[in-house]
Design a protein around this motif. Structure first.
Motif, mmCIF file in Angstrom:
data_model
loop_
_atom_site.group_PDB
_atom_site.id
_atom_site.type_symbol
_atom_site.label_atom_id
_atom_site.label_comp_id
_atom_site.label_asym_id
_atom_site.label_seq_id
_atom_site.Cartn_x
_atom_site.Cartn_y
_atom_site.Cartn_z
ATOM 1 N N PRO A 184 3.881 70.036 86.964
ATOM 2 C CA PRO A 184 3.340 69.629 86.982
ATOM 3 C C PRO A 184 2.493 68.030 87.771
ATOM 4 O O PRO A 184 3.174 67.025 88.168
ATOM 5 N N LEU A 185 1.632 67.535 89.501
ATOM 6 C CA LEU A 185 1.277 66.639 89.825
ATOM 7 C C LEU A 185 1.156 65.318 88.819
ATOM 8 O O LEU A 185 1.614 64.152 89.024
ATOM 9 N N SER B 293 3.647 60.569 87.184
ATOM 10 C CA SER B 293 4.517 59.208 86.349
ATOM 11 C C SER B 293 5.968 59.580 86.146
ATOM 12 O O SER B 293 6.390 58.766 85.409
ATOM 13 N N LEU B 294 5.963 59.989 86.900
ATOM 14 C CA LEU B 294 8.098 59.584 87.054
ATOM 15 C C LEU B 294 8.592 58.087 87.492
ATOM 16 O O LEU B 294 8.034 57.249 88.133
ATOM 17 N N LYS B 295 9.575 57.030 87.172
ATOM 18 C CA LYS B 295 9.813 55.712 87.256
ATOM 19 C C LYS B 295 11.377 56.477 87.055
ATOM 20 O O LYS B 295 11.805 57.215 86.765
ATOM 21 N N PRO B 296 12.229 55.189 87.546
ATOM 22 C CA PRO B 296 13.517 55.449 87.208
ATOM 23 C C PRO B 296 13.942 55.407 85.905
ATOM 24 O O PRO B 296 13.840 54.652 85.528
ATOM 25 N N ASP B 297 15.326 55.995 86.067
ATOM 26 C CA ASP B 297 16.313 55.844 84.955
ATOM 27 C C ASP B 297 15.696 57.298 84.100
ATOM 28 O O ASP B 297 16.095 58.043 82.875
ATOM 29 N N ASP B 298 14.721 57.647 84.629
ATOM 30 C CA ASP B 298 13.665 59.277 84.249
ATOM 31 C C ASP B 298 15.109 59.857 84.181
ATOM 32 O O ASP B 298 15.734 60.347 85.235
#
Length: 272
Positions: A218-219, A224-229
């Motif tokens: 989903p968009l 909400s993605l960020k580094p290290d996810d």
């Protein structure tokens, strides 16, 4: 095919000459013929005892040669390796030159003259030989009554002026002579261009792309993605392999000697 005014004004090259360096022959002839003007002028001045004679090279262009003779008397020369050269000029110009050359007491006029004399024709043949040896050595030419091969050719145009006289002079080369000049000047590549192009194409580096996994989200999760996810993924059963937008193969992921490898299974054509 219907012929219209446009097709006559802008002749189309024969298939035999397409892709061959006819433009190079035209450029070389432009240089040779324009550079030879002073020498030819001096010869004609000396022959006809006309000190004010001026020869001007105007242009050289692609034309369509005809099997029929031109409107004016022509002097034709055959090259020993095949091909014809034709020189012609207006009757009034030829007669004016001939009268001066032979020292006639009375100058003739073109109007009312049924035909040119043998003396007129001999003078034009002599002038034609001057132009021919600019293109190839004199011993490579012979006089002929044959007409130019039909099809694409080249025509050089001159203007001759002396006293009150002015006239046009034309030099024409048929397609066979053009091909002979192309071969003599070694303008045709010894190696076909297709084979050289194929070699260059096979040595061109390209990027091979294989899509190992796809994931739909989903968009709001993407935003909400960020580094290290960490994203859980699954390898595709059928891996598409492409170059740019071109789909070449499908493959599968496998393990070999402790590392993942891609095994190509089939091509796009095999899937049809």
């Amino acid at each position: 095919m219907m012929e219209n005014d446009a097709s006559r004004a802008y002749p189309v090259l024969d298939v035999e000459l397409l892709g061959k360096p006819i433009h190079k022959i035209r450029d070389d002839l432009t240089r040779l013929l324009s550079q030879s003007v002073p020498d030819i002028t001096l010869h004609i001045q000396h022959w006809a005892r006309i000190s004010d004679l001026a020869l001007e090279f105007k242009s050289i262009s692609t034309v369509r040669c005809s099997e029929t003779a031109p409107d004016y008397y022509s002097s034709n020369f055959c090259h020993q390796q095949q091909g014809l050269l034709r020189l012609s000029m207006t009757n009034s110009l030829l007669m004016a030159l001939s009268d001066r050359f032979y020292g006639a007491d009375i100058a003739r006029k073109a109007e009312g003259i049924p035909s040119l004399s043998s003396s007129d024709k001999r003078l034009q043949q002599r002038i034609g030989a001057l132009f021919a040896k600019v293109i190839a050595p004199e011993e490579m030419w012979s006089r002929t009554e044959s007409q130019l091969a039909p099809g694409a050719g080249l025509q050089a145009q001159y203007t001759v002026t002396f006293g009150d006289h002015q006239g046009e002079l034309w030099l024409e080369l048929d397609a066979t002579l053009i091909q002979t000049l192309i071969q003599e000047l070694a303008l045709t590549p010894t190696q076909p261009i297709k084979s050289r192009f194929d070699v260059a194409l096979t040595q061109t580096p390209v990027h091979l792309t294989a899509i190992l996994s796809r994931k739909t989200m989903p968009l709001d999760q993407v935003l909400s993605l960020k580094p290290d996810d960490i994203l859980p993924i699954e390898l595709l059963n059928q891996v598409p392999v492409t170059i740019g937008q071109e789909h070449l193969f499908n493959g599968r992921i496998a393990e070999q000697n402790g590392q993942l490898v891609l095994i190509l299974q089939d091509s796009k054509e095999q899937q049809r």
